[in-house]
Design an enzyme around this catalytic site. Structure first.
Site, mmCIF file in Angstrom:
data_model
loop_
_atom_site.group_PDB
_atom_site.id
_atom_site.type_symbol
_atom_site.label_atom_id
_atom_site.label_comp_id
_atom_site.label_asym_id
_atom_site.label_seq_id
_atom_site.Cartn_x
_atom_site.Cartn_y
_atom_site.Cartn_z
ATOM 1 N N HIS A 42 0.806 -1.219 0.000
ATOM 2 C CA HIS A 42 0.000 0.000 0.000
ATOM 3 C C HIS A 42 0.839 1.268 0.000
ATOM 4 O O HIS A 42 0.375 2.325 -0.395
ATOM 5 C CB HIS A 42 -1.006 -0.042 1.150
ATOM 6 C CG HIS A 42 -2.070 -1.048 0.880
ATOM 7 N ND1 HIS A 42 -2.031 -2.314 1.392
ATOM 8 C CD2 HIS A 42 -3.160 -0.981 0.073
ATOM 9 C CE1 HIS A 42 -3.073 -2.994 0.937
ATOM 10 N NE2 HIS A 42 -3.770 -2.210 0.143
ATOM 11 N N GLU B 30 -11.229 -10.727 -4.332
ATOM 12 C CA GLU B 30 -9.779 -10.641 -4.221
ATOM 13 C C GLU B 30 -9.168 -11.831 -3.486
ATOM 14 O O GLU B 30 -7.993 -11.835 -3.154
ATOM 15 C CB GLU B 30 -9.358 -9.315 -3.561
ATOM 16 C CG GLU B 30 -10.091 -8.935 -2.314
ATOM 17 C CD GLU B 30 -9.717 -7.545 -1.777
ATOM 18 O OE1 GLU B 30 -8.750 -6.932 -2.246
ATOM 19 O OE2 GLU B 30 -10.401 -7.097 -0.843
ATOM 20 N N ASP C 24 -4.692 -8.030 -4.389
ATOM 21 C CA ASP C 24 -4.749 -9.113 -3.415
ATOM 22 C C ASP C 24 -4.984 -10.463 -4.085
ATOM 23 O O ASP C 24 -4.494 -11.483 -3.613
ATOM 24 C CB ASP C 24 -5.853 -8.843 -2.377
ATOM 25 C CG ASP C 24 -5.337 -7.967 -1.255
ATOM 26 O OD1 ASP C 24 -4.226 -8.222 -0.769
ATOM 27 O OD2 ASP C 24 -6.027 -7.003 -0.878
ATOM 28 N N CYS D 97 -10.526 -3.231 -10.165
ATOM 29 C CA CYS D 97 -9.995 -2.043 -9.500
ATOM 30 C C CYS D 97 -8.567 -2.236 -8.996
ATOM 31 O O CYS D 97 -8.009 -1.368 -8.342
ATOM 32 C CB CYS D 97 -10.912 -1.572 -8.376
ATOM 33 S SG CYS D 97 -11.001 -2.742 -7.008
HETATM 34 C C1 PEP Z 1 -6.802 -4.969 -4.520
HETATM 35 O O1 PEP Z 1 -6.503 -5.782 -3.641
HETATM 36 O O2 PEP Z 1 -6.645 -5.193 -5.737
HETATM 37 C C2 PEP Z 1 -7.356 -3.661 -4.169
HETATM 38 C C3 PEP Z 1 -7.793 -2.853 -5.103
HETATM 39 O O3 PEP Z 1 -7.365 -3.296 -2.862
HETATM 40 P P1 PEP Z 1 -6.075 -2.849 -2.041
HETATM 41 O O4 PEP Z 1 -4.968 -2.606 -3.031
HETATM 42 O O5 PEP Z 1 -6.432 -1.636 -1.276
HETATM 43 O O6 PEP Z 1 -5.818 -4.033 -1.188
HETATM 44 MG MG MG Z 2 -7.227 -5.542 -1.637
#
Ligand code: PEP
Ligand code: MG
Length: 581
Positions: free
Chosen positions: A190, A432, A456, A503
């Site tokens: 992140h 995910e 994820d 996403c």
């Molecule tokens: C993902 O896991 O692809 C996602 C969009 O959420 P994050 O990156 O915040 O875990």
């Molecule tokens: Mg995620």
């Protein structure tokens, strides 16, 4: 000139001056000294040890008097640690043998010890690691240091650090820090995501290099290629400056298509939305022509806070985003805290495997007050526009049903209180976790939309920690196993007439985005800065080109073949764009 290779996580180039942040957030002004200064430096360290010892003694006395002997004993233990002869030997040796500055010697040795204790797993040992950190702080302060506001810097500063947490990264002041580089960190943690959100060029996972660097030295961080160049020669600086100019002019050209639809030459429409972490990013969404917010990572409000955000504070942030998007959809994800997203507010005990632990929806369901407060804030903000609610990391049907039940209860409560709410709010889930893909035909009847979180999904499918540089090569979004799971999810959503979007960060690379569209995806959400190039690619091809990409990738059996094919086919379809990658 010294060139180092790391992992490129946030595109862009930063040319500036080194600002080193030690592992605990203290600014280290110099990492190395002249060999002729070693003698003075050892004296400086000895004086600081004496001073730190006096301070600890004062703390001990004061605490014993005011709080009790038990607390006073903590400072005695710290003092013993500080005066430990083997530690002092290690520090002095680094100064005399390697010309480390006193601060850097202290920080290097103590961080190593703290790390060793932290990894021992038991709670007592982890507490020992915090004691070591405290001693480090006391000693660094005695050496004249002050905790650095991560907001330090002077507009030219490139921050170098062992690691940066997502919340530290979120606090960086873009006016002062122009890029960063860390020794550890993986491609999709992140921290990387926040860097992209802030549009800060960044390279992570460079390996241990801080001891080789002088503060204030000139540095280039190349967030496109993952390169870090120290003390660059004038020709290299000039080459990079030219590239930066070329980028600026190509970005200017891209603003021309900002208000045009993301549609293929033969008329297939794709909705391009943006991922955001903070309300302030809405400006970047509108600026890049986003058709909505496809993922609002609401947990960042928690990560930056020192006390739990109230319902009212959350409501104000959510309302601000929904209003600013002027009727365009805003998909708000409920808190996805835990794993690498841990801020100053401690909601969970340290865990051995936090990515497999009490994170995300699991945490929200275990802390009903936390969850309900957030849902209340979201629902109250819903009347300001098109707000949709999404649950992260759903793994079992039970979780989805429980989350929906809490949402229903909160909705009823608010209605009873007389709060006006829209008749229908769309509710969706993130896909995910492989278990969710395998059971998606059952989940699908209970949601209005799904959004595939590839970040994820890759991590859990490939069994690779997304933030670990040692296994970064195994974190492969193009692995056929991941592609099959994506396709399976998209097929189920289409068959059931349920909206599906991607996403995860995969959608931000133009060639991969085309492949996803070929698989059947008609909605992508990615960091705002990546949207113009994805749109440019889509507008230049036919849907058949995308479908051909999608068909062909499923004939390969390794990620490497898929990568190579996508790159070469993309270069054939869009030679000019490929050159600029
Ligand atoms: C993902 O896991 O692809 C996602 C969009 O959420 P994050 O990156 O915040 O875990
Ligand atoms: Mg995620």
């Amino acid at each position: 000139m010294l060139e180092l290779q790391g992992i490129a996580v946030s595109p862009g180039v930063a040319i500036g001056k080194v600002l080193i942040l030690d592992r605990e957030g203290y600014r280290i002004t110099r990492s190395q000294i002249d060999s002729s200064d070693c003698q003075n430096e050892t004296q400086r360290l000895r004086a600081a040890i004496a001073e730190a010892s006096t301070r600890l003694d004062e703390h001990r006395q004061r605490s014993t008097e005011t709080i009790g002997e038990q607390v006073g004993a903590i400072f005695s233990a710290h003092q013993q640690l500080l005066l430990d002869p083997s530690l002092q030997r290690d520090w002095l040796q680094l100064i005399t043998d390697r010309c480390y500055s006193a601060e850097f010697a202290v920080s290097s040795v103590l961080s190593r010890y703290a790390q060793a204790f932290r990894q021992m797993g038991s709670e007592t040992m982890r507490e020992r690691a915090s004691d070591i950190r405290d001693v480090e702080r006391t000693l660094l302060e005695a050496l004249g240091g002050a905790p650095m506001q991560v907001t330090g810097g002077d507009g030219q500063s490139v921050l170098l650090s062992h690691d940066l947490t997502p919340s530290e990264t979120a606090k960086l002041d873009r006016e002062k820090i122009i890029g960063f580089c860390t020794e550890v960190g993986g491609p999709s943690g992140h921290t990387a995501i926040v860097a992209r959100g802030l549009e800060l060029p960044a390279v992570v996972g460079v390996g241990m290099f801080l001891h080789r660097i002088e503060s204030d030295a000139e540095i280039i961080v190349d967030g496109f290629r993952g390169r870090v160049i120290l003390q660059p020669d004038p020709a290299t600086v000039e080459r990079y400056q030219q590239r930066m100019q070329a980028r600026v002019s190509s970005a200017r050209k891209l603003t021309k298509i900002r208000d045009l639809p993301a549609v293929t030459q033969d008329g297939t429409q794709v909705r391009l939305m943006a991922n955001i972490e903070f309300p302030i990013e809405v400006a970047a969404c509108l600026d890049r022509g986003a058709e909505g917010v496809g993922l609002y990572r609401t947990e960042f409000l928690y990560l930056g806070a020192t006390s739990e955000p109230t319902e009212e504070e959350q409501y104000q942030s959510y309302r601000q985003v929904v209003q600013a998007m002027r009727g365009k959809p805003v998909v708000m994800r409920t808190l996805d805290l835990g794993a690498d997203k841990v801020g100053a507010i401690s909601l969970i005990e340290p865990e051995n495997n936090p990515f497999l632990g009490l994170r995300s929806i699991r945490l929200s369901l275990r802390q009903p007050k936390l969850f309900r407060t957030q849902l209340r804030a979201m629902l109250r903000a819903a009347s300001a526009g098109d707000l949709r609610i999404m649950f992260p990391m759903i793994t079992t049907l039970h979780e989805l049903r429980t989350a929906r039940m809490v949402l229903r209860q909160v909705t009823d409560d608010l209605r009873e209180e007389g709060v006006e709410l829209p008749d229908k709010i769309q509710v969706g889930m993130m896909v995910e976790v492989p278990a969710a893909v395998l059971m998606l035909d059952h989940f699908i009847d209970e949601v209005d939309f799904i959004s595939i979180g590839t970040n994820d999904l890759i991590q859990y499918t490939m069994a690779v920690d997304r933030g670990n540089e040692h296994v970064a090569d195994l974190y492969a979004g193009h692995d056929p196993a991941v592609l099959r799971l994506i396709k399976q999810s998209v097929d189920i959503a289409i068959q059931n007439n349920v909206d599906v979007s991607v996403c995860g960060e995969m959608g931000s690379t133009p060639s991969t985005a085309l492949m996803l569209v070929g698989i059947g995806v008609r909605s992508l959400s990615a960091p705002p800065a990546s949207l113009p190039r994805v749109k440019q690619a889509l507008r230049a091809v036919n849907i058949e080109d995308c479908q051909q990409l999608a068909e062909r990738v499923f004939q390969f059996t390794t990620a490497r073949e898929v990568d190579a094919y996508l790159q070469s086919r993309f270069a054939e379809l869009l030679p000019e764009m490929a050159l600029g990658v």
